[in-house]
Design an enzyme around this catalytic site. Structure first.
Site, PDB file in Angstrom:
ATOM      1  N   SER A  21      28.695  33.129  53.810  1.00 41.89           N
ATOM      2  CA  SER A  21      29.272  33.814  54.956  1.00 41.89           C
ATOM      3  C   SER A  21      28.376  34.958  55.424  1.00 41.89           C
ATOM      4  O   SER A  21      27.844  35.726  54.624  1.00 41.89           O
ATOM      5  CB  SER A  21      30.644  34.366  54.573  1.00 41.89           C
ATOM      6  OG  SER A  21      31.179  35.142  55.607  1.00 41.89           O
ATOM      7  N   LYS A  45      30.918  32.848  59.322  1.00 46.18           N
ATOM      8  CA  LYS A  45      30.870  34.295  59.515  1.00 46.18           C
ATOM      9  C   LYS A  45      32.221  34.883  59.167  1.00 46.18           C
ATOM     10  O   LYS A  45      33.262  34.345  59.534  1.00 46.18           O
ATOM     11  CB  LYS A  45      30.543  34.573  60.987  1.00 46.18           C
ATOM     12  CG  LYS A  45      30.498  36.048  61.354  1.00 46.18           C
ATOM     13  CD  LYS A  45      29.195  36.675  60.927  1.00 46.18           C
ATOM     14  CE  LYS A  45      29.182  38.171  61.203  1.00 46.18           C
ATOM     15  NZ  LYS A  45      29.941  38.960  60.248  1.00 46.18           N
ATOM     16  N   SER A  70      24.602  46.507  56.758  1.00 44.92           N
ATOM     17  CA  SER A  70      25.809  47.261  57.085  1.00 44.92           C
ATOM     18  C   SER A  70      26.316  46.762  58.427  1.00 44.92           C
ATOM     19  O   SER A  70      26.429  47.516  59.399  1.00 44.92           O
ATOM     20  CB  SER A  70      25.501  48.761  57.139  1.00 44.92           C
ATOM     21  OG  SER A  70      26.662  49.502  57.435  1.00 44.92           O
ATOM     22  N   VAL A  71      26.609  45.460  58.487  1.00 49.12           N
ATOM     23  CA  VAL A  71      27.021  44.830  59.739  1.00 49.12           C
ATOM     24  C   VAL A  71      28.453  45.209  60.104  1.00 49.12           C
ATOM     25  O   VAL A  71      28.779  45.416  61.260  1.00 49.12           O
ATOM     26  CB  VAL A  71      26.858  43.295  59.656  1.00 49.12           C
ATOM     27  CG1 VAL A  71      27.397  42.626  60.916  1.00 49.12           C
ATOM     28  CG2 VAL A  71      25.393  42.937  59.437  1.00 49.12           C
ATOM     29  N   ASN A 136      37.800  37.027  51.278  1.00 52.15           N
ATOM     30  CA  ASN A 136      36.855  38.104  51.003  1.00 52.15           C
ATOM     31  C   ASN A 136      37.647  39.363  50.683  1.00 52.15           C
ATOM     32  O   ASN A 136      38.183  40.008  51.579  1.00 52.15           O
ATOM     33  CB  ASN A 136      35.948  38.324  52.220  1.00 52.15           C
ATOM     34  CG  ASN A 136      34.979  39.469  52.011  1.00 52.15           C
ATOM     35  OD1 ASN A 136      34.899  40.048  50.933  1.00 52.15           O
ATOM     36  ND2 ASN A 136      34.239  39.800  53.051  1.00 52.15           N
ATOM     37  N   CYS A 139      36.685  43.884  51.374  1.00 50.73           N
ATOM     38  CA  CYS A 139      36.897  44.702  52.566  1.00 50.73           C
ATOM     39  C   CYS A 139      37.673  45.967  52.196  1.00 50.73           C
ATOM     40  O   CYS A 139      38.471  45.961  51.256  1.00 50.73           O
ATOM     41  CB  CYS A 139      37.693  43.926  53.610  1.00 50.73           C
ATOM     42  SG  CYS A 139      36.867  42.444  54.170  1.00 50.73           S
ATOM     43  N   GLY A 252      23.892  34.913  44.870  1.00 51.43           N
ATOM     44  CA  GLY A 252      23.262  36.194  44.600  1.00 51.43           C
ATOM     45  C   GLY A 252      21.773  36.037  44.380  1.00 51.43           C
ATOM     46  O   GLY A 252      21.334  35.785  43.266  1.00 51.43           O
TER      47      GLY A 252
END
Length: 310
Positions: A21, A45, A70-71, A136, A139, A252
């Site tokens: 993602s 995304k 840092s999107v 996810n 957040c 990773g």
């Protein structure tokens, strides 16, 4: 015939290469470069219930052995994804994974409900649909004063339990390496009904502009990914895979076919490719070819022969 096929939560993957993602969009741009139908899967995304414009200021910075980002989860929102991007996803073959984030439990639940209802309706019409939700939990949790869901096991348990109750789709949980105890977190995900765990997300990191005398990023810290984190991510995947019975999607710093094989030997069912997509625009097809070459060289007929052997 040597088979690269894998199975995660009852879903068939043609091979273990899944695009992570935030590094592959929805696939359209990369489809201009190579046949993305050869991929095992795509995690889209990161989506949130409502559209997000993302963070201001610098968003990406290259660093030794990787990159900082840092999107801020810029995305069109769940509705736009289902109404627009899914039209393209109906034309492609890889396993379709909807990555879902949120600022509070209500947003996670409503997002999961929308994605699930859409998938059920599409399947009634014999159309391709989302195959899996990837939750996810890295957040910010607004109601807990900015603590990430993915750091505290008891907080993460609540959101997973609530989402599990509203979706019939297989549920993967994407874990933060910043968790207090990633093994305990993974065991909890299994206890709460998740069919899979994905690990690891980016590491909290920093870059300072010594001439401006401030952080490069407006948010001060950013997420570190790329080859620099691979040995730590590999260790975490190995630890988790030994303690859970549900599949692990490892990620990773993977940047070669040998990296993929390492993660599989550590216990990963499939792997996700992130930063390497920026380093090599044809990463997907080259990794698949590399895995095939390794299997031929080592006379391996199925990845099951080496999965989790370490």
């Amino acid at each position: 015939m040597r088979s690269l096929a894998c199975n995660v939560a009852g879903i068939h993957f043609n091979n273990p290469i899944v695009m992570a993602s935030g590094t592959f969009g929805f696939g359209k741009e990369y489809a201009k470069l190579y046949d993305i139908n050869r991929l095992g899967g795509i995690s889209c995304k990161g989506l949130t219930l409502h559209p997000r414009t993302g963070n201001t200021g610098a968003r990406v910075f290259e660093t030794s052995g990787g990159m900082l980002n840092s999107v801020g989860l810029e995305n069109p929102g769940v509705d736009a994804f289902l109404n627009e991007e899914m039209l393209y996803w109906e034309t492609i073959e890889p396993v379709k994974i909807a990555n879902l984030g949120g600022s509070n439990i209500e947003e996670y639940v409503l997002g999961a409900l929308k994605i699930t209802s859409d998938a059920e309706e599409r399947r009634k019409q014999n159309r391709k649909a989302v195959d899996m939700i990837e939750l996810n939990i890295s957040c910010p949790n607004v109601k807990e004063g900015g603590i990430a869901f993915g750091v505290k096991t008891n907080i993460a348990r609540e959101v997973i339990r609530e989402v599990r109750q509203v979706t019939s789709l297989p549920l993967a949980v994407k874990l933060s390496p910043n968790a207090e105890n990633i093994v305990d977190m993974s065991v909890m995900c299994q206890e709460e009904g998740a069919e899979c765990v994905s690990l690891v997300n980016t590491f909290s990191a920093m870059k300072i502009d010594i001439y401006q005398r401030k952080s490069v990023f407006n948010n001060m810290y950013a997420g570190l990914s790329g080859p620099a984190i691979k040995p730590i991510a590999l260790r975490m995947v190995h630890q988790v895979a030994k303690e859970v019975t549900i599949p692990v999607m490892g990620m990773g710093g993977i940047a070669s076919a040998s990296d993929v094989i390492e993660f599989i030997m550590a216990g990963a069912s499939v792997v996700q490719i992130g930063t390497y997509n920026f380093m090599n625009l044809r990463a997907g097809e080259e990794l698949i070819a590399g895995i095939q070459s390794f299997m031929e060289l080592e006379n391996i007929n199925s990845l099951d022969e080496i999965r989790g052997i370490i």
